[in-house]
Motif scaffolding. Sequence first.
Motif, PDB file in Angstrom:
ATOM      1  N   ARG A 108      80.546 -27.377  59.437  1.00 37.49           N
ATOM      2  CA  ARG A 108      79.887 -27.886  58.232  1.00 37.49           C
ATOM      3  C   ARG A 108      80.837 -27.837  57.032  1.00 37.49           C
ATOM      4  O   ARG A 108      80.930 -28.793  56.260  1.00 37.49           O
ATOM      5  CB  ARG A 108      78.626 -27.054  57.988  1.00 37.49           C
ATOM      6  N   VAL A 118      76.743 -33.886  53.885  1.00 40.55           N
ATOM      7  CA  VAL A 118      76.027 -33.128  54.913  1.00 40.55           C
ATOM      8  C   VAL A 118      74.584 -32.898  54.471  1.00 40.55           C
ATOM      9  O   VAL A 118      74.305 -32.733  53.281  1.00 40.55           O
ATOM     10  CB  VAL A 118      76.710 -31.777  55.227  1.00 40.55           C
ATOM     11  N   SER A 121      70.841 -27.412  55.024  1.00 45.34           N
ATOM     12  CA  SER A 121      70.769 -26.585  56.221  1.00 45.34           C
ATOM     13  C   SER A 121      70.378 -25.157  55.843  1.00 45.34           C
ATOM     14  O   SER A 121      70.621 -24.712  54.725  1.00 45.34           O
ATOM     15  CB  SER A 121      72.133 -26.592  56.908  1.00 45.34           C
TER      16      SER A 121
END
Length: 156
Positions: A108, A118, A121
Amino acid sequence: MKENISTVKMPVAVICIFVWIGFLGAISFMEAWMKFQAPGITLPLGLGIGRMVFNALNKVEWVMCIAILINLIFIGKDFLKFKNITFLIPLVLLITQTLWLLPALDARAQLIIDGESVAPSNLHVYFVLIEGIKTICLFIFGVSLFKRAKSIQDIT
């Protein structure tokens, strides 16, 4: 006159446990977020530093963990006993971090460094929770390795 003093069952393990806790506190709970407060540190630069630091921390954790395991085995203690659960939990969590969480966070971070977008998360939340659980368990296990001697004659 009898004195009550504390003795240590496994001094090598105790040293490694508290050094490990020190590394967790200094890196996971302080360095990780403070580097982003430093002047001139961009997100990609901070992530690059973090990748290096957490890779090194993982290696140090394994050295501490293996030293504790060797100490437990050397003195003939069955480390799979329930009373050692506060060591076995950090061991399982360290395996989880090494095989899954750190590679996922590393990938990531690399995407962000490369300028990719991205999705949000919870990986960092998992990481902080795992570090907190490891720290608490290691502290409890480390303290459990101290025992109270009734007198000086009990330890000689």
